[in-house]
Design a protein around this motif. Structure first.
Motif, mmCIF file in Angstrom:
data_model
loop_
_atom_site.group_PDB
_atom_site.id
_atom_site.type_symbol
_atom_site.label_atom_id
_atom_site.label_comp_id
_atom_site.label_asym_id
_atom_site.label_seq_id
_atom_site.Cartn_x
_atom_site.Cartn_y
_atom_site.Cartn_z
ATOM 1 N N ARG A 1 1.884 4.102 -15.188
ATOM 2 C CA ARG A 1 1.810 3.823 -13.641
ATOM 3 C C ARG A 1 1.562 2.273 -13.411
ATOM 4 N N GLU A 2 0.586 1.765 -14.220
ATOM 5 C CA GLU A 2 0.596 0.087 -14.255
ATOM 6 C C GLU A 2 1.784 -0.581 -14.644
ATOM 7 N N LEU A 3 2.498 -0.255 -15.533
ATOM 8 C CA LEU A 3 3.913 -0.788 -15.869
ATOM 9 C C LEU A 3 4.664 -0.608 -14.709
ATOM 10 N N ARG A 4 5.000 0.537 -14.139
ATOM 11 C CA ARG A 4 5.969 0.836 -13.380
ATOM 12 C C ARG A 4 5.413 -0.076 -11.780
ATOM 13 N N ASP A 5 4.185 -0.144 -11.950
ATOM 14 C CA ASP A 5 3.666 -0.971 -10.517
ATOM 15 C C ASP A 5 4.041 -2.483 -10.680
ATOM 16 N N SER A 6 3.663 -2.956 -11.970
ATOM 17 C CA SER A 6 4.134 -4.418 -12.091
ATOM 18 C C SER A 6 5.547 -4.603 -12.003
ATOM 19 N N TYR A 7 6.366 -3.702 -12.799
ATOM 20 C CA TYR A 7 7.929 -3.805 -12.558
ATOM 21 C C TYR A 7 8.260 -4.033 -11.085
ATOM 22 N N ARG A 8 7.709 -2.979 -10.285
ATOM 23 C CA ARG A 8 7.977 -3.109 -8.793
ATOM 24 C C ARG A 8 7.468 -4.437 -8.109
ATOM 25 N N ARG B 1 7.189 -7.304 -9.699
ATOM 26 C CA ARG B 1 7.964 -8.429 -10.193
ATOM 27 C C ARG B 1 9.364 -8.446 -9.255
ATOM 28 N N ARG B 2 9.948 -7.229 -9.195
ATOM 29 C CA ARG B 2 11.322 -6.999 -8.441
ATOM 30 C C ARG B 2 11.129 -7.458 -6.895
ATOM 31 N N ARG B 3 10.118 -7.262 -6.461
ATOM 32 C CA ARG B 3 9.743 -7.651 -5.123
ATOM 33 C C ARG B 3 9.697 -9.179 -5.148
ATOM 34 N N GLU B 4 8.940 -10.072 -5.941
ATOM 35 C CA GLU B 4 8.858 -11.444 -6.077
ATOM 36 C C GLU B 4 10.194 -11.901 -6.394
ATOM 37 N N LEU B 5 11.255 -11.386 -7.264
ATOM 38 C CA LEU B 5 12.333 -11.910 -7.417
ATOM 39 C C LEU B 5 13.333 -11.555 -6.144
ATOM 40 N N GLY B 6 13.216 -10.890 -5.465
ATOM 41 C CA GLY B 6 13.924 -10.375 -4.234
ATOM 42 C C GLY B 6 13.421 -11.261 -3.012
ATOM 43 N N ARG B 7 12.534 -12.035 -2.993
ATOM 44 C CA ARG B 7 11.959 -12.797 -2.068
ATOM 45 C C ARG B 7 12.900 -14.239 -2.032
#
Length: 180
Positions: free
Chosen positions: A165-172, A174-180
């Protein structure tokens, strides 16, 4: 300040047993396969110094073998971090003498069988010897098998689920940061 012990210091049988136990945990976790376990456990059995053990565990995370002369403060700190494992027998590590013997001889049996078959000294049916010994050991002692084994597996499952769960949240994130 504490001095780091020399890698040339000789190790005891207790340290070798600790190393074999740690190596078994790595195999159980899937970090090494049965062939690598056999190779490394043979090296542990032959090891004479801390440096030799260090080479065997150099590419593996914790657990590592514990040494006899570990300072008591370090032992107390480590013990405070870990939950005590349920013991299945009267020995300190929970293993009986037959279990220790089988754990020590199985890797040697596998290596010997593979080597003898590969060199043509014996026929391929000889592979049944280590297979039979492995089946016997599994039948006698199984995986865990202590009274608290179910709870240990459940706790491990919960920890693994939380890590995923923590890994999935960190990936999510990170994707949000890259999408900005």
């Amino acid at each position: 300040m504490t001095e780091v012990p020399s890698p040339q210091l000789r190790i005891s049988d207790q340290t070798r047993e600790s190393a074999l136990t740690a190596l078994g945990e790595h195999m159980t976790a899937g970090r090494i396969d049965i062939d690598e376990y056999g190779e490394r456990s043979a090296r542990i059995t032959a090891a004479k110094t801390r440096g030799e053990l260090g080479e065997i565990f150099g590419d593996l995370p914790s657990p590592h073998p514990s040494y006899d002369d570990t300072p008591q403060a370090a032992v107390a700190a480590t013990a405070a971090e870990k939950q005590p494992a349920p013991q299945r027998s009267g020995s300190p590590d929970g293993w009986t003498s037959p279990q220790r013997f089988i754990a020590a001889i199985l890797p040697v049996l596998w290596i010997a069988a593979i080597a003898l078959i590969a060199t043509g000294v014996v026929g391929g049916v000889f592979i049944l010897v280590p297979i039979g010994a492995s089946v016997f050991a599994k039948g006698m002692w199984g995986h865990g098998g202590g009274p608290h084994d179910h709870h240990d597996r459940h706790d491990r499952h919960l920890r693994d689920r939380e890590r995923r769960r923590e890994l999935r949240d960190s990936y999510r994130d990170r994707r949000r940061e890259l999408g900005r």
